[in-house]
Design an enzyme around this catalytic site. Structure first.
Site, PDB file in Angstrom:
ATOM      1  N   GLU A 132       0.822  -1.212   0.000  1.00 50.38           N
ATOM      2  CA  GLU A 132       0.000   0.000   0.000  1.00 50.38           C
ATOM      3  C   GLU A 132       0.856   1.262   0.000  1.00 50.38           C
ATOM      4  O   GLU A 132       0.536   2.238  -0.683  1.00 50.38           O
ATOM      5  CB  GLU A 132      -0.958  -0.005   1.193  1.00 50.38           C
ATOM      6  CG  GLU A 132      -1.968  -1.132   1.184  1.00 50.38           C
ATOM      7  CD  GLU A 132      -2.774  -1.204  -0.099  1.00 50.38           C
ATOM      8  OE1 GLU A 132      -3.015  -0.146  -0.709  1.00 50.38           O
ATOM      9  OE2 GLU A 132      -3.148  -2.315  -0.507  1.00 50.38           O
ATOM     10  N   HIS A 135       1.980   1.987  -3.399  1.00 45.20           N
ATOM     11  CA  HIS A 135       1.007   2.785  -4.159  1.00 45.20           C
ATOM     12  C   HIS A 135       1.168   4.271  -3.843  1.00 45.20           C
ATOM     13  O   HIS A 135       1.093   5.124  -4.726  1.00 45.20           O
ATOM     14  CB  HIS A 135      -0.418   2.354  -3.790  1.00 45.20           C
ATOM     15  CG  HIS A 135      -0.896   1.128  -4.506  1.00 45.20           C
ATOM     16  ND1 HIS A 135      -0.830   0.982  -5.871  1.00 45.20           N
ATOM     17  CD2 HIS A 135      -1.463  -0.022  -4.031  1.00 45.20           C
ATOM     18  CE1 HIS A 135      -1.337  -0.195  -6.217  1.00 45.20           C
ATOM     19  NE2 HIS A 135      -1.730  -0.819  -5.125  1.00 45.20           N
TER      20      HIS A 135
END
Length: 285
Positions: A132, A135
């Site tokens: 994450e 990202h």
């Protein structure tokens, strides 16, 4: 490098499709309207997509005292990734998953489900959160927001073009001409949004591979993420996570199921087993 190049090419194709529809609908003025529409939608997405994502998922902010474990992992990973520590949320569901949102690293948030905290050990949680943060560091959150809004603008313009043909005889003269224009507009209303959706999903899958790679670099332990993906895949079949289609691309793993024939085209994520193979060079037996 290939994933970044692929994303650039697909974004260019999506923008080109928007401009073609705008020009077909209204010539130069239609193209200008398409650009203005995309710009306005992108600005709204830039500033409010994170709030919408968190509210839609039911995510709740979590204090350090409530779960020091997750704070320690996130802070350690943020230091390794050289990004600010994001805000941390928990989603009250037993289905294992996680997502990141926010317009840039300075305004990022990560949300994990209650389920993933229960079934994964610290190495696996670290792998998921590194994915994450990958990202976040790669600006994928902003890219996905832009892609979603441009795809939405394409769908909106295609519908406007169809109704203009139907009710105003846009570009038509005789009845036959008008009928032909309405048919071509109907085809545009179906084909353009479908093409935009396929491009949007292809970009999403490309960015997932890139985030896996970045996450493995951050932790130096691709096996942690590979094990977590395997667990998420197996548990999600028992406790599926149903979310809005507009939110599905944000999550670490696929949340919506599709038919076998079309799964490769209409999936927001690559198959879990392919992701694992890219991470560790083999599949789990």
């Amino acid at each position: 490098m290939w994933n970044n190049l692929k994303t650039t090419i697909l974004l260019a194709a999506l923008t080109g499709l928007l401009l073609v529809i705008g020009q077909t609908w209204g010539g130069q003025r239609g193209m200008e309207l398409a650009l203005i529409l995309a710009a306005v939608m992108n600005l709204g997405s830039y500033f409010f997509s994170d709030k919408i994502a968190l509210a839609t998922s039911g995510a709740q902010p979590i204090a350090r005292e409530e779960n020091p474990r997750i704070y320690q992992i996130v802070e350690r990973l943020a230091a390794k990734a050289n990004v600010p520590v994001p805000k941390i949320y928990i989603i009250p569901t037993d289905s294992p998953n996680a997502f990141a949102t926010g317009r840039n690293p300075g305004h990022a948030s990560v949300a994990v489900t209650r389920g993933i905290m229960e079934i994964c050990d610290d190495e696996e949680i670290e792998g998921v959160l590194a994915h994450e943060l990958g990202h976040v560091r790669n600006r994928d959150i902003l890219i996905s927001a832009i892609v979603a809004t441009v795809a939405g603008a394409i769908t909106m313009l295609a519908h406007m073009m169809y109704y203009a043909e139907m009710f105003t005889g846009f570009g038509g003269g005789r009845d036959d001409d008008r009928r032909g224009g309405a048919l071509s507009a109907l085809a545009m209303m179906i084909v353009a949004p479908l093409a935009a959706t396929l491009i949007q999903l292809a970009i999403s899958r490309s960015r997932e591979y890139k985030a896996d790679e970045t996450g493995a670099q951050i932790t130096g332990n691709p096996m942690g993420l590979a094990r977590a993906l395997d667990k998420i895949d197996k548990w999600s079949k028992r406790v599926p996570m149903v979310v809005s289609p507009s939110m599905a691309h944000l999550y670490c793993a696929q949340t919506l199921t599709t038919g076998e024939v079309f799964s490769s085209l209409f999936s927001t994520h690559p198959p879990i087993q392919k992701r694992i193979e890219r991470l560790i060079g083999r599949d789990f037996v």
